[in-house]
Design an enzyme around this catalytic site. Structure first.
Site, PDB file in Angstrom:
ATOM      1  N   SER A 116       1.017   2.841  -7.395  1.00 38.60           N
ATOM      2  CA  SER A 116       2.061   2.570  -6.423  1.00 38.60           C
ATOM      3  C   SER A 116       2.750   3.887  -6.064  1.00 38.60           C
ATOM      4  CB  SER A 116       3.062   1.603  -7.049  1.00 38.60           C
ATOM      5  OG  SER A 116       4.105   1.413  -6.149  1.00 38.60           O
ATOM      6  N   GLY A 117       2.873   4.134  -4.798  1.00 35.34           N
ATOM      7  CA  GLY A 117       3.545   5.355  -4.355  1.00 35.34           C
ATOM      8  C   GLY A 117       2.622   6.549  -4.254  1.00 35.34           C
ATOM      9  N   THR A 121      -0.880   3.309   1.395  1.00 32.35           N
ATOM     10  CA  THR A 121      -0.518   2.705   2.674  1.00 32.35           C
ATOM     11  C   THR A 121      -0.477   3.768   3.779  1.00 32.35           C
ATOM     12  OG1 THR A 121       0.735   1.063   1.468  1.00 32.35           O
ATOM     13  CG2 THR A 121       1.186   1.257   3.802  1.00 32.35           C
ATOM     14  N   ASN A 166       8.564   3.805  -5.193  1.00 30.21           N
ATOM     15  CA  ASN A 166       8.193   4.022  -3.802  1.00 30.21           C
ATOM     16  C   ASN A 166       9.200   3.307  -2.924  1.00 30.21           C
ATOM     17  OD1 ASN A 166       7.018   4.173  -1.328  1.00 30.21           O
ATOM     18  ND2 ASN A 166       5.017   3.357  -1.963  1.00 30.21           N
ATOM     19  N   SER A 169       7.239   0.367  -0.912  1.00 34.34           N
ATOM     20  CA  SER A 169       6.110  -0.082  -1.704  1.00 34.34           C
ATOM     21  C   SER A 169       5.571  -1.397  -1.168  1.00 34.34           C
ATOM     22  CB  SER A 169       6.567  -0.251  -3.150  1.00 34.34           C
ATOM     23  OG  SER A 169       5.485  -0.671  -3.930  1.00 34.34           O
ATOM     24  N   SER A 170       4.250  -1.440  -1.006  1.00 33.33           N
ATOM     25  CA  SER A 170       3.649  -2.694  -0.531  1.00 33.33           C
ATOM     26  C   SER A 170       3.664  -3.665  -1.693  1.00 33.33           C
ATOM     27  CB  SER A 170       2.213  -2.463  -0.099  1.00 33.33           C
ATOM     28  OG  SER A 170       2.081  -1.208   0.511  1.00 33.33           O
ATOM     29  N   GLY A 398      -1.866  -0.598  -6.515  1.00 33.59           N
ATOM     30  CA  GLY A 398      -2.551   0.176  -7.543  1.00 33.59           C
ATOM     31  C   GLY A 398      -2.188  -0.328  -8.934  1.00 33.59           C
ATOM     32  N   GLU A 400      -0.631  -0.850 -12.334  1.00 36.16           N
ATOM     33  CA  GLU A 400       0.791  -0.736 -12.682  1.00 36.16           C
ATOM     34  C   GLU A 400       0.980  -0.845 -14.194  1.00 36.16           C
ATOM     35  OE1 GLU A 400       3.082  -3.496 -10.392  1.00 36.16           O
ATOM     36  OE2 GLU A 400       2.929  -2.279  -8.572  1.00 36.16           O
TER      37      GLU A 400
HETATM   38  N1  LIG Z   1       0.008  11.897   3.505  1.00 35.14           N
HETATM   39  C1  LIG Z   1       1.318  11.812   3.303  1.00 35.14           C
HETATM   40  N2  LIG Z   1       2.148  12.694   3.901  1.00 35.14           N
HETATM   41  C2  LIG Z   1       3.451  12.624   3.727  1.00 35.14           C
HETATM   42  N3  LIG Z   1       4.055  11.720   2.953  1.00 35.14           N
HETATM   43  C3  LIG Z   1       3.301  10.820   2.315  1.00 35.14           C
HETATM   44  C4  LIG Z   1       1.889  10.818   2.467  1.00 35.14           C
HETATM   45  N4  LIG Z   1       1.395   9.814   1.733  1.00 35.14           N
HETATM   46  C5  LIG Z   1       2.462   9.212   1.156  1.00 35.14           C
HETATM   47  N5  LIG Z   1       3.600   9.820   1.505  1.00 35.14           N
HETATM   48  C6  LIG Z   1       4.950   9.458   1.079  1.00 35.14           C
HETATM   49  O1  LIG Z   1       4.819   8.680  -0.081  1.00 35.14           O
HETATM   50  C7  LIG Z   1       5.413   7.427   0.123  1.00 35.14           C
HETATM   51  C8  LIG Z   1       4.605   6.374  -0.558  1.00 35.14           C
HETATM   52  O2  LIG Z   1       3.409   6.212   0.076  1.00 35.14           O
HETATM   53  P1  LIG Z   1       2.702   4.816   0.221  1.00 35.14           P
HETATM   54  O3  LIG Z   1       1.551   5.024   1.076  1.00 35.14           O
HETATM   55  O4  LIG Z   1       3.683   3.793   0.597  1.00 35.14           O
HETATM   56  O5  LIG Z   1       2.211   4.578  -1.243  1.00 35.14           O
HETATM   57  P2  LIG Z   1       1.432   3.344  -1.803  1.00 35.14           P
HETATM   58  O6  LIG Z   1       1.012   2.523  -0.629  1.00 35.14           O
HETATM   59  O7  LIG Z   1       0.269   3.951  -2.508  1.00 35.14           O
HETATM   60  O8  LIG Z   1       2.319   2.665  -2.676  1.00 35.14           O
HETATM   61  C9  LIG Z   1       5.469   7.221   1.601  1.00 35.14           C
HETATM   62  O9  LIG Z   1       6.554   6.448   1.960  1.00 35.14           O
HETATM   63  C10 LIG Z   1       5.637   8.638   2.117  1.00 35.14           C
HETATM   64  O10 LIG Z   1       7.001   9.022   2.114  1.00 35.14           O
HETATM   65 MG   LIG Z   2       1.458   0.704  -0.262  1.00 31.62          MG
END
Ligand SMILES: Nc1ncnc2c1ncn2[C@@H]1O[C@H](COP(=O)(O)OP(=O)(O)O)[C@@H](O)[C@H]1O
Ligand SMILES: [Mg+2]
Length: 1040
Positions: A116-117, A121, A166, A169-170, A398, A400
Site C-alpha cells: 500500500s502506498g 494506483t 497512503n 489508499s485504494s 498490496g 499488508e
Molecule cells: N510515479 C509517481 N510520481 C509521483 N508520486 C507518486 C508516484 N507514484 C506514487 N506517488 C505518490 O504516492 C502516493 C501513493 O501512491 P498510490 O499509487 O496511491 O499507491 P498504492 O496504490 O500502491 O497504494 C500517491 O498519492 C502519490 O502521491
Molecule cells: Mg492504490
C-alpha cells in the site's frame, strides 16, 4: 535520435544508459547480492530514476514527488519505440503491451503489485494516460477515453481513503479491462471490483480517515445541497468521521475533489436524479452513524430504543423508506426458523451492530452499484473489437502487515498469494518451461513456489477458508475462538501455519492467544481472529433488508433486490465470495500476456528523497525480485524469435541485408548475423524458434550498433523514397506523355488513313478509269482520260521532235489520236516555219535551186541523185584562172549579171577533138571562152538557144544553136562537170524548164553547119569517158 536535449530528467541516449546504476538488474555484476540490488535501486532513486528493469519486469520506486517524466512529449518519445531503445519507464512497458495487443492480437494484462502506498494506483493511471494519449482521436474514441479516465476520480472518491501509509489508499481491488478496436482505439471498458474495505465506513484506525467521499461532500457541496441532505459543514458532527482522524487533511483538497467527482459523474452520463440519490445515500450513512440507542430499562440487556427519532426520519427520507419501519428494523430482529417467524427486540449492543451493518451494507452495495453503472456507461457501443483486443490493468491492494491484522488483511494477503502464484506460473515457471521447449541446456533455478500457502488457505475441506466457513455455518455457538481452535487442531503441523501453543517461546511472547500466524511468501503475518466470523458472515438483519428493498430511492432498491429476501439459500460467506471472484480473476489473467510493474515504497513517511534500505529490502524479498533476477540471469536475459531478431538487426550484416536469402530460413539467417556480430558461444544459444541472448550487454551493443546503422539505413530509405517519388513523377509524366502521344498518333493515323483512303480511291478510280479508258467518258474514266491526256501532253512536250527532218511522233492514247494528228501537223509546220525563218538568203537560194533541180531532174536524169548531197555553187572556175575570167566579165558583161561560171570541155563538131573552155552564164546569154586565151569564142543569147542532155549518168550537154546565129557553126557539144548544177542555174535564170530537154535515147544527133549533123552515142560503162569511135561517132560512156 533520442531526446536527451529536449526531455530532462531522463537517462536518454544510449551512452547514458548506465549513468546511475544499471538500467536493468540483469546487468548487475553481483546479481546474487541483495545489497548490490538495493544499492542499484538507491543510486537510481537518488538520481530520480525511479524505474529499473529486471528483463521485462518494471520495478518502480515511489518518488513521493512529481517528476517531469510524464508529459505528452515523453509519451511521444516512447511511442512505438523498441522496448530497450528507451530508458525504463511505465510508458515503455505499456507501449510494449499495447503493441503486442495491436500487432500480435494477444490479450494483455498489466499486473501492478506492491505494498500500500508504493504507487500502484499512480502507475495504473499512467498506463491509462499513455493508452489514452496514443490511441486515435476520433470523437467517438474521445468520449470513451474521457469516460475511462473519468471513472478514476469517481472510484477513488468512493473507494479510496487516507490511511497511515497512503493519503489516497485504494480500499478495494480493481481490475479494469479496456477494449480496443482493430486499429487500437479504445471503444469500451469493464471494471471488476474486489472486496471493498467496508469496515472503514463505521470505524477507522487512529490517524486514518473514512472514504474520501464523505469529506468531499461536506467540504464541496453547496449550501443548498447540504441543506437538502440535512448536513452541516462540520466533520466533528458525525460519529462515523470522528473515529480516526478528525477534520480535514492539509494535503487533500476535498472541496476541489468534490467538483471533480461531480464533473466526472456528468461525463459518465449519471443523471441528475442518480447523482441526487447517490449523495442522498452518502448523507444517510453519515446520519445513520449518529443514531444512538438507549436501553428501555436502563440495563444493558434491555431492549434498545432510538434516542433521536429525528435522525431516523432524516435517514428514512433520504433512503425513501418508511421511518417507523426503519426504526423498528433498527431495534428488532425477525428470524424465520423453518416457517416459525419470530420477532425479537434487540439490545443496545445488537442495535448498534445492526446500525453499523446497515451503514456498511448500504455503502458497499452503493459502491458495487457505481461500478456496475460505470460499466454500463463504458460498455462498447458496438462489438467491433475482437475479444482478444483487450488490455487489463490490475491494481489491487498490496501485501499488508500491520500491528494487528484482521479479516481484511487475511483476504488481502490471500489475494497477494494468488497473484504471486500467477507471477510464478507466468514468469518463473514459464520461463524455465520455455528453455525446455526450445531445447536449451539449462540448470533449473530454485525458487519458492507459494502454491503450498495458497493450498493452506483455500484447499477444499482442509484449508483455512473451509474451516472458517464451516465454523460460520455450524449450529450451536461458534465464536472466533472456536474457529481458532479448529484451525490449530487441523493445521498445527503445517509449515506455514504457526499457532500460539506450538510456537517457540520468543514468538509466543509477541503473539496473543487469539492470534494465529501465517508464513506468507512475503513474510510472517499474525492475524487476530476477532471479528473473523462476523465479517465472514457479513450479517445484515432481515428486517433491514426488507425495509430497504421497499425503498423509494431507486438506487437503494436496486442494491437490495427483493429476490434476495425470497431466496431460501444461505448467502455465500464473504471469504467464499472473495475466493470465487479471485479464481475468476486468475482465469482472466491466465489467458493474457502479462506485463509486470512491481512497485516499491522507499519509506514509510510518504516523503521524497528518503530511501529506507530495510523497508525496501523487505519488499524486494517478498516481491520475489531476487528470484526473478536469478532466473533471468541464470538463463538468458533476452530471447527473440528468429524472425523478429532478424527483422530488426538484419542491417548489421551483409549476409542478411536487405534480406536473408540463404537456406535454413530465419534461424540460419540469425546464425550468420550473430557470427558476423562477433557473438561468442557463451553469449547466445539457438533454440528451436528463438535466439537466446545471455547478457543484456550483448543486446545493448547490438542495439547500439543498430541505432548507429539506422542513419545509413535512413539514407538508403531516403534514397529509395526519393527514387520512388521521382519514379512516380516520371511515371505520371510518362502516362501524360503517352496520352498526348496517343492523341497525336491518333491524329496522324487518322490523317494517314484518310490519305490512304483517298489514295486507294484514286487508285481505284484510276484502275476503273484504266479499264474503261477506251469507253466514252462515263464518270469513272473522265479523270483517267483527262489525266491520260494531260500526261500525254506533258510527255509529248518533252518528246517533241526538234528537227524538221525528224518525222517521228510519239504515240498517243486513243482519245488523243485526232489531236495527235493535228498537233503533229501543226508541229511540223511549226518546225518548218522555224527552219525557214532561220534560213540565210544564201541557204534559201540554195534550196530554191535544189527544189528547182528536183523538179526538173528527179527521175529524169540518172546522175541527178549524185548532185543532191553537195550544195550548188555558181563558181567552178579553178583558182589560177579566176582573175582572167573576172577581167573578162568586167570588161564584157556591162549590165549583164553573172549567174554561173565553170570550166568545161568542148568537142569539135568535126573530128570531135576536145578543147578546154570556160563557160559563163549571165542573165542574158551563155559565154564560152577559150581555155587558154580567155577569148570569147561564143556568146549565145539565152532566148535563142536551148539545151539537150541525155537521161544517162553523163555530163554531156549539147547546146542547140539556131541557124541564124551564123557566126556559131552548128551545135555546141560540151562536157560540163556539174551538169545538174549548170542546168539548174540556166533554168533559174531563164525562168522556165523548157529550155532544157532531156532525151531518153542511146544516141543523139547534133547539127553541124548548114544542115549537116553528127551523131553522139551513149553507152554505159565502168569507166565514164568520151571517145571517138571508128565510125566517126562521138561515144559518151556514162556511169552505171
Ligand atoms: N510515479 C509517481 N510520481 C509521483 N508520486 C507518486 C508516484 N507514484 C506514487 N506517488 C505518490 O504516492 C502516493 C501513493 O501512491 P498510490 O499509487 O496511491 O499507491 P498504492 O496504490 O500502491 O497504494 C500517491 O498519492 C502519490 O502521491
Ligand atoms: Mg492504490
Amino acid at each position: 535520435m533520442t531526446s536527451s536535449t529536449t526531455l530532462p530528467n531522463m537517462e536518454t541516449g544510449l551512452h547514458e544508459r548506465d549513468r546511475a546504476g544499471v538500467q536493468d538488474f540483469v546487468l548487475l555484476e553481483n546479481y546474487q547480492s541483495e545489497d548490490a540490488f538495493i544499492d542499484n535501486l538507491r543510486k537510481r532513486f537518488q538520481e530520480n530514476l525511479i524505474y529499473t528493469y529486471i528483463g521485462q519486469v518494471l520495478v518502480s520506486v515511489n518518488p513521493y514527488k512529481q517528476l517531469p517524466i510524464y508529459s505528452d512529449a515523453h509519451i511521444k518519445e516512447y511511442r512505438n519505440k523498441h522496448f530497450y531503445e528507451m530508458p525504463p519507464h511505465v510508458f515503455a512497458v505499456t507501449d510494449n503491451a499495447f503493441r503486442s495487443l495491436i500487432e500480435e492480437n494477444r490479450g494483455q494484462c498489466v499486473l501492478i503489485s506492491g505494498e500500500s502506498g508504493s504507487g500502484k494506483t499512480e502507475a495504473s493511471k499512467k498506463v491509462l494516460q499513455y493508452i489514452a494519449a496514443c490511441s486515435g482521436h476520433q470523437t467517438t474514441v474521445e468520449g470513451v477515453k474521457d469516460k475511462l479516465l473519468k471513472s478514476n476520480p469517481v472510484l477513488e472518491a468512493f473507494g479510496n481513503a487516507k490511511t497511515n501509509r497512503n493519503d489516497n489508499s485504494s480500499r478495494f481491488g480493481k481490475y479494469m479491462d479496456i477494449q480496443f478496436d482493430f486499429k487500437g482505439a479504445p471503444i469500451g471498458g469493464n471494471i471488476l471490483n474486489y472486496l471493498l474495505e467496508k469496515s472503514r465506513v463505521v470505524a477507522q484506525m487512529g490517524g486514518e480517515r473514512n472514504f474520501h467521499i464523505f469529506y468531499q461532500l461536506l467540504a464541496g457541496a453547496d449550501d443548498k445541497l447540504l441543506q437538502e441532505l440535512r448536513l452541516e459543514r462540520s466533520l466533528d458532527s458525525y460519529n462515523y468521521l470522528t473515529d480516526g482522524l478528525n477534520g480535514s487533511v492539509s494535503s487533500i483538497n476535498d472541496a476541489d475533489y468534490f467538483k471533480q467527482v461531480q464533473q466526472a459523474l456528468a461525463v459518465i452520463d449519471f443523471t441528475a436524479e442518480e447523482q441526487r440519490e447517490i449523495f442522498g445515500i452518502v448523507a444517510s450513512i453519515l446520519h445513520l452513524g449518529n443514531i444512538g440507542f438507549k436501553s428501555q430499562d436502563e440495563t444493558s440487556e434491555g431492549n434498545a430504543q432510538v434516542n433521536s427519532r429525528d435522525l431516523v426520519v432524516t435517514v428514512a427520507r433520504l433512503l425513501g423508506v418508511n421511518a417507523s419501519e426503519l426504526e423498528a428494523a433498527l431495534t428488532h430482529r425477525t428470524i424465520d426458523a423453518r416457517g416459525d417467524v419470530v420477532t425479537t427486540p434487540l439490545n443496545v449492543e445488537l442495535a448498534n451492530y445492526a446500525r453499523d451493518a446497515l451503514a456498511k451494507a448500504v455503502y458497499d452495495r452503493l459502491f458495487s452499484w457505481l461500478v456496475q453503472r460505470l460499466n454500463i456507461s463504458l460498455q462498447a457501443k458496438e462489438a467491433r473489437g475482437s475479444r482478444n483486443h483487450v488490455m487489463g490493468i490490475l491494481d489491487i491492494y498490496g501485501f499488508e502487515i500491520f500491528k494487528t491484522n484482521n479479516f481484511e488483511q487475511f483476504c488481502i494477503n490471500y489475494c497477494n498469494e494468488k497473484l504471486q502464484q500467477l507471477f510464478i506460473e507466468l514468469t518463473l515457471k514459464s520461463e524455465q518451461d520455455e528453455y525446455r521447449r526450445e531445447g536449451i541446456e539449462w540448470i533449473p533455478v530454485e525458487y519458492f513456489d507459494n502454491k503450498v500457502i495458497c493450498q493452506l488457505i483455500e484447499e477444499k475441506h482442509k484449508g483455512i477458508i473451509s474451516i472458517l466457513d464451516e465454523e460460520c455455518l455450524r449450529p450451536g455457538e461458534p465464536t472466533d475462538r472456536t474457529f481458532l481452535e479448529k484451525l490449530t487442531q487441523q493445521l498445527a503441523e503445517h509449515h506455514h501455519y504457526v499457532c500460539h501453543e506450538k510456537a517457540p517461546i520468543q514468538v509466543q511472547k509477541v503473539m496473543g492467544r487469539n492470534e494465529f500466524r501465517l508464513v506468507h511468501y512475503a513474510g510472517e503475518v499474525t492475524y487476530n481472529v476477532n471479528g473473523f466470523l462476523d465479517k465472514n458472515n457479513d450479517l445484515l438483519f432481515r428486517d433491514l433488508k426488507e425495509t430497504l428493498s421497499k425503498a423509494g430511492n431507486q438506487l437503494v432498491r436496486a442494491c437490495f433486490p427483493e429476490q434476495e429476501l425470497r431466496s431460501k439459500k444461505r448467502p455465500e460467506t464473504a471469504i467464499t465470495q472473495f475466493k470465487s471472484s479471485l479464481n475468476n480473476l486468475m482465469d482472466i489473467l491466465m489467458c493474457k500476456e502479462p506485463s509486470y510493474i512491481r512497485c516499491i515504497k522507499p519509506n514509510d513517511l510518504q516523503s521524497a528523497g528518503v530511501f529506507d534500505d530495510q523497508l525496501v529490502l523487505h519488499q524486494v524479498k517478498y516481491l520475489g525480485l531476487m528470484e526473478n533476477l536469478r532466473v533471468r540471469r541464470a538463463g538468458f536475459a533476452y530471447r527473440r524469435s528468429y524472425e523478429l531478431f532478424l527483422q530488426r538487426y538484419k542491417c548489421l550484416s551483409k549476409n542478411t541485408w536487405p534480406n536473408y536469402k540463404g537456406s535454413g530460413g530465419a534461424k540460419m539467417g540469425v546464425q550468420h548475423l550473430v557470427r558476423d556480430l562477433g557473438y561468442d558461444n557463451e553469449q547466445y544459444k539457438l533454440g528451436e524458434t528463438k535466439l537466446f541472448i545471455r547478457w543484456p550487454r550483448t543486446l545493448f551493443d547490438t542495439e547500439d550498433a543498430y541505432q548507429a546503422k539506422k542513419h545509413d539505413i535512413a539514407a538508403i530509405i531516403q534514397a529509395n523514397w526519393k527514387g520512388l517519388l521521382q519514379r512516380r513523377k516520371y511515371l505520371k509524366l510518362r502516362a501524360q506523355v503517352i496520352v498526348l502521344q496517343s492523341y497525336c498518333r491518333r491524329r496522324l493515323a487518322q490523317q494517314a488513313a484518310k490519305q490512304r483512303r483517298e489514295a486507294a480511291d484514286k487508285i481505284r478510280a484510276f484502275i476503273k478509269g484504266f479499264i474503261t479508258r477506251n469507253d466514252a467518258p462515263n464518270g469513272y474514266n473522265d479523270e483517267f482520260i483527262a489525266n491520260a491526256k494531260r500526261m500525254w501532253l506533258l510527255r509529248l512536250a518533252k518528246e517533241l521532235p526538234s528537227k524538221v527532218l525528224d518525222k517521228s511522233w510519239p504515240p498517243a492514247p486513243g482519245h488523243c489520236q485526232e489531236a495527235s494528228t493535228y498537233l503533229h501537223r501543226l508541229h511540223r509546220l511549226h518546225l518548218a516555219r522555224i527552219y525557214r525563218i532561220q534560213l540565210t538568203p544564201q541557204r534559201k537560194r540554195q534550196f530554191e535551186l535544189k527544189v528547182l533541180a528536183e523538179k526538173v531532174f528527179k527521175n529524169k536524169k540518172n546522175n541527178y541523185a549524185s548532185s543532191i548531197p553537195a550544195w550548188f555553187q555558181d563558181d567552178r572556175i579553178p583558182k589560177e584562172h579566176i582573175q582572167r575570167i573576172n577581167d573578162f566579165v568586167a570588161s564584157n558583161f556591162g549590165s549583164e549579171q553573172l549567174k554561173y561560171q565553170s570550166a568545161c570541155t568542148k568537142f569539135d563538131r568535126h573530128g570531135y577533138k576536145s578543147r578546154e573552155r570556160f563557160i559563163l552564164l549571165s542573165n542574158k546569154a551563155v559565154y564560152v571562152l577559150d581555155g587558154k586565151s580567155y577569148k570569147q569564142k561564143h556568146r549565145l543569147p539565152l532566148d535563142k538557144i536551148d539545151f539537150t542532155m541525155t537521161n544517162h549518168n553523163d555530163d554531156l550537154m549539147v547546146i542547140r544553136i539556131p541557124l541564124e546565129l551564123k557566126k556559131d557553126k552548128g551545135d555546141l557539144i560540151l562536157i560540163i562537170p556539174h551538169i545538174i548544177e549548170f542546168s539548174t542555174y540556166i533554168i533559174d535564170t531563164v525562168g522556165t524548164a523548157d529550155i532544157v530537154s532531156i532525151v531518153d535515147r542511146d544516141s543523139l544527133e547534133h547539127n553541124v553547119v548548114k544542115g549537116k549533123g553528127g551523131v553522139i552515142d551513149i553507152q554505159t560503162g565502168a569507166e565514164p569517158g568520151v571517145v571517138r569511135d571508128k565510125s566517126g561517132h562521138l561515144v559518151v560512156i556514162a556511169g552505171q
